[in-house]
Design a protein around this motif. Structure first.
Motif, PDB file in Angstrom:
ATOM      1  N   PHE A  70       1.877  -8.240  12.108  1.00  0.00           N
ATOM      2  CA  PHE A  70       2.964  -7.774  12.968  1.00  0.00           C
ATOM      3  C   PHE A  70       2.418  -6.938  14.112  1.00  0.00           C
ATOM      4  N   ALA A  71       2.718  -7.360  15.341  1.00  0.00           N
ATOM      5  CA  ALA A  71       2.306  -6.627  16.544  1.00  0.00           C
ATOM      6  C   ALA A  71       3.507  -6.412  17.442  1.00  0.00           C
ATOM      7  N   VAL A  72       4.580  -5.926  16.838  1.00  0.00           N
ATOM      8  CA  VAL A  72       5.809  -5.606  17.566  1.00  0.00           C
ATOM      9  C   VAL A  72       6.161  -4.150  17.295  1.00  0.00           C
ATOM     10  N   GLY A  73       7.097  -3.608  18.030  1.00  0.00           N
ATOM     11  CA  GLY A  73       7.479  -2.209  17.871  1.00  0.00           C
ATOM     12  C   GLY A  73       8.192  -1.932  16.557  1.00  0.00           C
ATOM     13  N   SER A  74       8.434  -0.653  16.313  1.00  0.00           N
ATOM     14  CA  SER A  74       9.040  -0.231  15.048  1.00  0.00           C
ATOM     15  C   SER A  74      10.442  -0.789  14.845  1.00  0.00           C
ATOM     16  N   THR A  75      11.211  -0.951  15.924  1.00  0.00           N
ATOM     17  CA  THR A  75      12.589  -1.442  15.788  1.00  0.00           C
ATOM     18  C   THR A  75      12.603  -2.859  15.227  1.00  0.00           C
ATOM     19  N   ALA A  76      11.805  -3.740  15.827  1.00  0.00           N
ATOM     20  CA  ALA A  76      11.745  -5.121  15.335  1.00  0.00           C
ATOM     21  C   ALA A  76      11.094  -5.184  13.964  1.00  0.00           C
ATOM     22  N   ALA A  87      10.161 -12.433   1.176  1.00  0.00           N
ATOM     23  CA  ALA A  87       9.881 -13.866   1.032  1.00  0.00           C
ATOM     24  C   ALA A  87       8.505 -14.123   0.414  1.00  0.00           C
ATOM     25  N   GLY A  88       7.776 -13.043   0.109  1.00  0.00           N
ATOM     26  CA  GLY A  88       6.472 -13.188  -0.536  1.00  0.00           C
ATOM     27  C   GLY A  88       5.293 -13.213   0.414  1.00  0.00           C
ATOM     28  N   CYS A  89       5.533 -12.970   1.693  1.00  0.00           N
ATOM     29  CA  CYS A  89       4.481 -12.939   2.700  1.00  0.00           C
ATOM     30  C   CYS A  89       4.052 -11.491   2.918  1.00  0.00           C
ATOM     31  N   VAL A  90       2.781 -11.197   2.746  1.00  0.00           N
ATOM     32  CA  VAL A  90       2.299  -9.826   2.908  1.00  0.00           C
ATOM     33  C   VAL A  90       2.240  -9.476   4.391  1.00  0.00           C
ATOM     34  N   VAL A  91       2.862  -8.356   4.744  1.00  0.00           N
ATOM     35  CA  VAL A  91       2.930  -7.892   6.121  1.00  0.00           C
ATOM     36  C   VAL A  91       1.826  -6.879   6.385  1.00  0.00           C
ATOM     37  N   ILE A  92       1.060  -7.105   7.435  1.00  0.00           N
ATOM     38  CA  ILE A  92       0.103  -6.114   7.929  1.00  0.00           C
ATOM     39  C   ILE A  92       0.661  -5.620   9.258  1.00  0.00           C
ATOM     40  N   ASP A  93       1.149  -4.380   9.238  1.00  0.00           N
ATOM     41  CA  ASP A  93       1.990  -3.873  10.326  1.00  0.00           C
ATOM     42  C   ASP A  93       1.230  -2.937  11.244  1.00  0.00           C
ATOM     43  N   ASN A  94       1.268  -3.240  12.538  1.00  0.00           N
ATOM     44  CA  ASN A  94       0.584  -2.406  13.524  1.00  0.00           C
ATOM     45  C   ASN A  94       1.459  -1.292  14.088  1.00  0.00           C
ATOM     46  N   SER A  95       2.740  -1.276  13.783  1.00  0.00           N
ATOM     47  CA  SER A  95       3.617  -0.212  14.290  1.00  0.00           C
ATOM     48  C   SER A  95       3.445   1.051  13.445  1.00  0.00           C
ATOM     49  N   SER A  96       4.133   2.104  13.845  1.00  0.00           N
ATOM     50  CA  SER A  96       4.039   3.374  13.101  1.00  0.00           C
ATOM     51  C   SER A  96       5.053   3.466  11.964  1.00  0.00           C
ATOM     52  N   LEU A  97       5.875   2.442  11.783  1.00  0.00           N
ATOM     53  CA  LEU A  97       7.035   2.538  10.900  1.00  0.00           C
ATOM     54  C   LEU A  97       6.675   2.898   9.464  1.00  0.00           C
ATOM     55  N   TYR A  98       5.646   2.278   8.904  1.00  0.00           N
ATOM     56  CA  TYR A  98       5.351   2.438   7.475  1.00  0.00           C
ATOM     57  C   TYR A  98       4.126   3.309   7.192  1.00  0.00           C
ATOM     58  N   ARG A  99       3.498   3.858   8.219  1.00  0.00           N
ATOM     59  CA  ARG A  99       2.236   4.566   8.006  1.00  0.00           C
ATOM     60  C   ARG A  99       2.357   5.769   7.068  1.00  0.00           C
ATOM     61  N   TYR A 100       3.509   6.405   7.073  1.00  0.00           N
ATOM     62  CA  TYR A 100       3.654   7.651   6.306  1.00  0.00           C
ATOM     63  C   TYR A 100       4.490   7.451   5.049  1.00  0.00           C
ATOM     64  N   LEU A 317      -7.691  -1.686  21.756  1.00  0.00           N
ATOM     65  CA  LEU A 317      -6.946  -2.904  21.441  1.00  0.00           C
ATOM     66  C   LEU A 317      -7.588  -3.658  20.288  1.00  0.00           C
ATOM     67  N   ARG A 318      -8.840  -3.325  20.007  1.00  0.00           N
ATOM     68  CA  ARG A 318      -9.553  -3.989  18.924  1.00  0.00           C
ATOM     69  C   ARG A 318      -9.561  -3.094  17.669  1.00  0.00           C
ATOM     70  N   LYS A 319     -10.522  -2.176  17.561  1.00  0.00           N
ATOM     71  CA  LYS A 319     -10.561  -1.356  16.348  1.00  0.00           C
ATOM     72  C   LYS A 319      -9.291  -0.532  16.195  1.00  0.00           C
ATOM     73  N   GLY A 320      -8.707  -0.122  17.300  1.00  0.00           N
ATOM     74  CA  GLY A 320      -7.491   0.679  17.223  1.00  0.00           C
ATOM     75  C   GLY A 320      -6.242  -0.097  16.874  1.00  0.00           C
ATOM     76  N   ALA A 321      -6.343  -1.441  16.821  1.00  0.00           N
ATOM     77  CA  ALA A 321      -5.141  -2.236  16.568  1.00  0.00           C
ATOM     78  C   ALA A 321      -5.501  -3.585  15.953  1.00  0.00           C
ATOM     79  N   ALA A 322      -5.825  -4.572  16.805  1.00  0.00           N
ATOM     80  CA  ALA A 322      -5.952  -5.959  16.352  1.00  0.00           C
ATOM     81  C   ALA A 322      -7.108  -6.175  15.383  1.00  0.00           C
ATOM     82  N   LEU A 323      -8.281  -5.628  15.697  1.00  0.00           N
ATOM     83  CA  LEU A 323      -9.431  -5.824  14.820  1.00  0.00           C
ATOM     84  C   LEU A 323      -9.175  -5.233  13.444  1.00  0.00           C
ATOM     85  N   ASN A 324      -8.664  -4.009  13.396  1.00  0.00           N
ATOM     86  CA  ASN A 324      -8.425  -3.383  12.102  1.00  0.00           C
ATOM     87  C   ASN A 324      -7.428  -4.188  11.280  1.00  0.00           C
TER      88      ASN A 324
END
Length: 340
Positions: A70-76, A87-100, A317-324
């Protein structure tokens, strides 16, 4: 063995970078779908030499898919991530929504890979904030050796962390024969960003810190050690891509700078470039497109008993987001899917 992968928000800066990194790292993909909002429906995205057209996130069925990046904002994310997870699909989320969320692991694979086992509580794994991700890669191997008491960090964060509109704003302000002090149009930031620095990222909180600074504190504690004290000052600078950080670390016991340098040199995900000469360090312009977190300027802090200073640079954009995020997917594949 290949995996069925969905990239959500594939037309944005981070989504496109995810596709680039999936290709560069030869992530084992059996089938791929790229999703976007209806306004971007049908936009073409590339994975290597293959072209994919975006499908509608609103109507997509995640059943039978293995991983959703997921590379969309917290609202979406708030609307669609639970649907994918259910649905059984594991989400890897780049937003701040679930970090805490205490039931969602916050993962930097070089630091806390074992936490991946906690994914099953919600079928969601969180990706940390860009400024935190590169810092903890440097902190963790040092913490394992000498135990960190306190971290003082000042960040110098590029405009790409605010999205395409911010990149455009810096470009437009710069190219228009801008003269410092003259009035310019500022839409993304509260003040001009060209030839300037802004000590303000995200919203202000009641105690005077910004939310970006609070994120670095909370996330470092969750990823590395809740006992570490962290204070941060986060600054936006007129750089297109690449975050830099000046980090002061206080340890519980003495750590010699030479030993610290050797620890970092052998740590995963890190490249040490530390020559005490003109140009013997890495700047953000040099880290763009690279996977590594670069460490320079390693030196003793003589003002405290057990202190080290260092300079930390990475492509946000890499280690801080997409790469990680892709590294988390690789870890999930190795630890969970293959085992299952």
């Amino acid at each position: 063995m290949g995996y069925r992968v969905v990239v959500v928000g594939a037309t944005g800066n981070v989504g496109r970078e995810m596709l680039n990194i999936l290709d560069e790292r030869q992530f084992p993909i059996e089938e791929l779908e790229v999703l976007a909002s209806r306004k971007s429906l049908g936009t073409e995205c590339m994975l290597g030499d293959k072209t994919y057209k975006t499908k509608d996130l609103d109507t997509f069925d995640f059943t039978g898919w293995d991983i959703a990046l997921f590379a969309v904002g917290s609202t979406a994310t708030k609307e669609y991530a639970p649907k994918a997870a259910k649905a059984g699909c594991v989400v890897i989320d780049n937003s701040s929504l679930y970090r805490y969320d205490p039931e969602v692991p916050l993962i930097v694979p070089e630091c806390n890979p074992d936490d991946i086992e906690l994914y099953s509580k919600k079928n969601i794994i969180a990706n940390p904030n860009c400024s935190t991700a590169q810092m903890v890669v440097a902190l963790k191997p040092l913490h394992d050796r000498a135990k960190i008491k306190r971290v003082v960090v000042s960040t110098y964060q590029s405009v790409s962390g605010s999205g395409k509109e911010a990149i455009d704003e810096l470009w437009n302000q710069t190219k228009g024969k801008y003269v410092p002090g003259q009035e310019v149009e500022a839409k993304v930031y509260p003040k001009e960003i060209a030839f300037n620095v802004i000590p303000h990222i995200d919203v202000f909180m009641e105690d005077g810190t910004t939310k970006e600074e609070w994120k670095m504190v909370a996330e470092t504690k969750k990823i590395v050690d809740p006992a570490i004290k962290v204070t941060a000052t986060c600054v936006r600078v007129p750089v297109f891509v690449g975050h830099s950080e000046s980090i002061n670390i206080e340890f519980e016991e003495f750590l010699d700078e030479d030993e610290a340098r050797e620890i970092l040199r052998t740590a995963p995900g890190i490249m040490v470039v530390d020559k005490r000469e003109d140009g013997g360090y890495v700047t953000p312009a040099e880290c763009v497109g690279e996977f590594a977190t670069y460490i320079s300027r390693i030196r003793q802090d003589s003002t405290i008993d057990n202190g080290i200073n260092l300079w930390c640079v990475s492509d946000n954009l890499r280690k801080g987001a997409a790469l990680n995020a892709v590294q988390i997917a690789e870890l999930y594949g190795r630890r969970i899917l293959k085992k299952g």
